[in-house]
Design a protein around this motif. Structure first.
Motif, PDB file in Angstrom:
ATOM      1  N   LEU A  48       0.824  -1.209   0.000  1.00 13.53           N
ATOM      2  CA  LEU A  48       0.000   0.000   0.000  1.00 13.53           C
ATOM      3  C   LEU A  48       0.859   1.261   0.000  1.00 13.53           C
ATOM      4  CD1 LEU A  48      -2.804  -1.018   2.508  1.00 13.53           C
ATOM      5  CD2 LEU A  48      -3.009  -0.766   0.042  1.00 13.53           C
ATOM      6  N   LEU A  49       1.898   1.256   0.815  1.00  7.67           N
ATOM      7  CA  LEU A  49       2.759   2.438   0.909  1.00  7.67           C
ATOM      8  C   LEU A  49       3.596   2.670  -0.341  1.00  7.67           C
ATOM      9  CD1 LEU A  49       3.859   2.158   4.646  1.00  7.67           C
ATOM     10  CD2 LEU A  49       2.177   3.730   3.644  1.00  7.67           C
ATOM     11  N   SER A  50       3.737   1.645  -1.171  1.00 13.51           N
ATOM     12  CA  SER A  50       4.454   1.811  -2.441  1.00 13.51           C
ATOM     13  C   SER A  50       3.455   2.062  -3.571  1.00 13.51           C
ATOM     14  CB  SER A  50       5.330   0.597  -2.742  1.00 13.51           C
ATOM     15  OG  SER A  50       4.533  -0.536  -2.984  1.00 13.51           O
ATOM     16  N   SER A  51       2.264   2.518  -3.218  1.00 16.03           N
ATOM     17  CA  SER A  51       1.189   2.831  -4.174  1.00 16.03           C
ATOM     18  C   SER A  51       0.791   1.630  -5.022  1.00 16.03           C
ATOM     19  CB  SER A  51       1.594   4.005  -5.076  1.00 16.03           C
ATOM     20  OG  SER A  51       1.833   5.155  -4.310  1.00 16.03           O
ATOM     21  N   GLY A  52       0.894   0.451  -4.444  1.00 16.97           N
ATOM     22  CA  GLY A  52       0.479  -0.751  -5.148  1.00 16.97           C
ATOM     23  C   GLY A  52       1.421  -1.168  -6.263  1.00 16.97           C
ATOM     24  N   SER A  53       2.668  -0.740  -6.194  1.00 15.67           N
ATOM     25  CA  SER A  53       3.641  -1.055  -7.237  1.00 15.67           C
ATOM     26  C   SER A  53       4.547  -2.205  -6.815  1.00 15.67           C
ATOM     27  CB  SER A  53       4.491   0.182  -7.559  1.00 15.67           C
ATOM     28  OG  SER A  53       5.555  -0.157  -8.411  1.00 15.67           O
ATOM     29  N   ILE A  54       4.361  -3.345  -7.464  1.00 14.78           N
ATOM     30  CA  ILE A  54       5.235  -4.485  -7.184  1.00 14.78           C
ATOM     31  C   ILE A  54       6.652  -4.156  -7.630  1.00 14.78           C
ATOM     32  CG2 ILE A  54       5.670  -6.923  -7.692  1.00 14.78           C
ATOM     33  CD1 ILE A  54       2.634  -7.228  -8.065  1.00 14.78           C
ATOM     34  N   LYS A  55       6.759  -3.414  -8.711  1.00 14.05           N
ATOM     35  CA  LYS A  55       8.079  -3.002  -9.212  1.00 14.05           C
ATOM     36  C   LYS A  55       8.818  -2.183  -8.159  1.00 14.05           C
ATOM     37  CE  LYS A  55      10.240  -0.552 -13.059  1.00 14.05           C
ATOM     38  NZ  LYS A  55       9.986   0.204 -14.303  1.00 14.05           N
ATOM     39  N   GLU A  56       8.122  -1.254  -7.521  1.00 12.06           N
ATOM     40  CA  GLU A  56       8.731  -0.414  -6.481  1.00 12.06           C
ATOM     41  C   GLU A  56       9.103  -1.251  -5.266  1.00 12.06           C
ATOM     42  OE1 GLU A  56      10.422   2.668  -4.501  1.00 12.06           O
ATOM     43  OE2 GLU A  56       9.847   2.611  -6.618  1.00 12.06           O
ATOM     44  N   MET A  57       8.242  -2.188  -4.890  1.00  8.02           N
ATOM     45  CA  MET A  57       8.543  -3.055  -3.749  1.00  8.02           C
ATOM     46  C   MET A  57       9.793  -3.890  -4.020  1.00  8.02           C
ATOM     47  SD  MET A  57       4.876  -4.421  -2.406  1.00  8.02           S
ATOM     48  CE  MET A  57       5.637  -5.418  -1.155  1.00  8.02           C
ATOM     49  N   ALA A  58       9.894  -4.425  -5.236  1.00  6.42           N
ATOM     50  CA  ALA A  58      11.059  -5.228  -5.604  1.00  6.42           C
ATOM     51  C   ALA A  58      12.327  -4.382  -5.524  1.00  6.42           C
ATOM     52  CB  ALA A  58      10.881  -5.801  -7.012  1.00  6.42           C
ATOM     53  N   LYS A  59      12.231  -3.162  -5.990  1.00  8.58           N
ATOM     54  CA  LYS A  59      13.378  -2.250  -5.950  1.00  8.58           C
ATOM     55  C   LYS A  59      13.811  -1.981  -4.511  1.00  8.58           C
ATOM     56  CE  LYS A  59      14.585   2.483  -7.221  1.00  8.58           C
ATOM     57  NZ  LYS A  59      14.037   3.740  -7.782  1.00  8.58           N
ATOM     58  N   GLN A  60      12.853  -1.672  -3.646  1.00  4.12           N
ATOM     59  CA  GLN A  60      13.160  -1.374  -2.245  1.00  4.12           C
ATOM     60  C   GLN A  60      13.737  -2.588  -1.520  1.00  4.12           C
ATOM     61  OE1 GLN A  60       9.608   0.212  -0.432  1.00  4.12           O
ATOM     62  NE2 GLN A  60       9.594   2.029  -1.738  1.00  4.12           N
ATOM     63  N   ALA A  61      13.271  -3.785  -1.868  1.00  4.12           N
ATOM     64  CA  ALA A  61      13.730  -5.010  -1.203  1.00  4.12           C
ATOM     65  C   ALA A  61      14.968  -5.600  -1.879  1.00  4.12           C
ATOM     66  CB  ALA A  61      12.611  -6.043  -1.182  1.00  4.12           C
ATOM     67  N   GLU A  62      15.391  -4.948  -2.956  1.00  2.98           N
ATOM     68  CA  GLU A  62      16.535  -5.428  -3.738  1.00  2.98           C
ATOM     69  C   GLU A  62      16.315  -6.866  -4.218  1.00  2.98           C
ATOM     70  OE1 GLU A  62      20.054  -4.679  -1.411  1.00  2.98           O
ATOM     71  OE2 GLU A  62      19.855  -2.509  -1.624  1.00  2.98           O
ATOM     72  N   LEU A  63      15.114  -7.110  -4.731  1.00  2.00           N
ATOM     73  CA  LEU A  63      14.746  -8.405  -5.300  1.00  2.00           C
ATOM     74  C   LEU A  63      14.315  -8.195  -6.749  1.00  2.00           C
ATOM     75  CD1 LEU A  63      12.546  -9.785  -2.375  1.00  2.00           C
ATOM     76  CD2 LEU A  63      14.869 -10.503  -2.967  1.00  2.00           C
ATOM     77  N   SER A  64      14.301  -9.271  -7.513  1.00  2.60           N
ATOM     78  CA  SER A  64      13.833  -9.161  -8.886  1.00  2.60           C
ATOM     79  C   SER A  64      12.305  -9.024  -8.898  1.00  2.60           C
ATOM     80  CB  SER A  64      14.249 -10.391  -9.690  1.00  2.60           C
ATOM     81  OG  SER A  64      13.522 -11.527  -9.260  1.00  2.60           O
ATOM     82  N   TYR A  65      11.799  -8.455  -9.978  1.00  2.80           N
ATOM     83  CA  TYR A  65      10.352  -8.326 -10.116  1.00  2.80           C
ATOM     84  C   TYR A  65       9.668  -9.696 -10.054  1.00  2.80           C
ATOM     85  CZ  TYR A  65       5.741  -7.315 -11.969  1.00  2.80           C
ATOM     86  OH  TYR A  65       4.384  -7.236 -12.131  1.00  2.80           O
ATOM     87  N   PRO A  66      10.178 -10.728 -10.791  1.00  5.62           N
ATOM     88  CA  PRO A  66       9.512 -12.044 -10.720  1.00  5.62           C
ATOM     89  C   PRO A  66       9.471 -12.627  -9.306  1.00  5.62           C
ATOM     90  CG  PRO A  66      10.975 -11.964 -12.615  1.00  5.62           C
ATOM     91  CD  PRO A  66      11.242 -10.725 -11.809  1.00  5.62           C
ATOM     92  N   THR A  67      10.526 -12.409  -8.526  1.00  8.17           N
ATOM     93  CA  THR A  67      10.532 -12.898  -7.138  1.00  8.17           C
ATOM     94  C   THR A  67       9.444 -12.204  -6.326  1.00  8.17           C
ATOM     95  OG1 THR A  67      12.891 -13.398  -7.225  1.00  8.17           O
ATOM     96  CG2 THR A  67      11.925 -13.089  -5.036  1.00  8.17           C
ATOM     97  N   MET A  68       9.344 -10.891  -6.475  1.00  2.50           N
ATOM     98  CA  MET A  68       8.320 -10.138  -5.735  1.00  2.50           C
ATOM     99  C   MET A  68       6.925 -10.512  -6.228  1.00  2.50           C
ATOM    100  SD  MET A  68       7.950  -8.164  -3.193  1.00  2.50           S
ATOM    101  CE  MET A  68       9.577  -7.513  -2.899  1.00  2.50           C
ATOM    102  N   ARG A  69       6.780 -10.745  -7.526  1.00  5.45           N
ATOM    103  CA  ARG A  69       5.495 -11.148  -8.090  1.00  5.45           C
ATOM    104  C   ARG A  69       5.074 -12.501  -7.506  1.00  5.45           C
ATOM    105  NH1 ARG A  69       1.002  -9.089  -9.913  1.00  5.45           N
ATOM    106  NH2 ARG A  69       0.049 -10.791  -8.823  1.00  5.45           N
ATOM    107  N   ASN A  70       6.031 -13.417  -7.357  1.00  5.56           N
ATOM    108  CA  ASN A  70       5.736 -14.726  -6.756  1.00  5.56           C
ATOM    109  C   ASN A  70       5.296 -14.580  -5.304  1.00  5.56           C
ATOM    110  OD1 ASN A  70       6.264 -16.174  -9.077  1.00  5.56           O
ATOM    111  ND2 ASN A  70       8.404 -16.569  -8.534  1.00  5.56           N
ATOM    112  N   LYS A  71       5.942 -13.684  -4.567  1.00  6.91           N
ATOM    113  CA  LYS A  71       5.535 -13.442  -3.172  1.00  6.91           C
ATOM    114  C   LYS A  71       4.108 -12.909  -3.130  1.00  6.91           C
ATOM    115  CE  LYS A  71      10.004 -12.522  -1.065  1.00  6.91           C
ATOM    116  NZ  LYS A  71      10.217 -12.485   0.365  1.00  6.91           N
TER     117      LYS A  71
END
Length: 88
Positions: free
Chosen positions: A52-75
């Motif tokens: 929610l705090l990343s405005s619903g952006s999985i891409k932004e969450m992946a960036k902040q967590a230093e993970l790939s987009y596919p990894t964050m998408r799987n989570k």
């Protein structure tokens, strides 16, 4: 103190039985089921909050967590499945 959500004896989800107003001390008693999001683990609740705090952006969450987009998408997909199961 964090709200316990699982029974320490049998691991079943707890219900709320009493709430109290800190201002006037009014108490409400009953047997209320927790909302779906509160039935999630603390880690999963934290994930939802970050989403929610990343405005619903999985891409932004992946960036902040230093993970790939596919990894964050799987989570996210795993969390979606957990929520669907809890709704039933």
């Amino acid at each position: 103190m964090k709200l316990p959500i699982v029974c320490p004896s049998c691991d079943h989800t707890l219900n709320v039985s009493q709430m109290k107003c800190p201002s006037c001390a009014t108490q409400v008693n009953g047997d209320y089921e927790l909302p779906v999001l509160l039935k999630l683990s603390r880690d999963d609740q934290e994930f939802v909050l970050k989403f929610l705090l990343s405005s619903g952006s999985i891409k932004e969450m992946a960036k902040q967590a230093e993970l790939s987009y596919p990894t964050m998408r799987n989570k996210m997909d795993d969390l979606i499945e957990k929520v669907k199961k809890l709704q039933n």
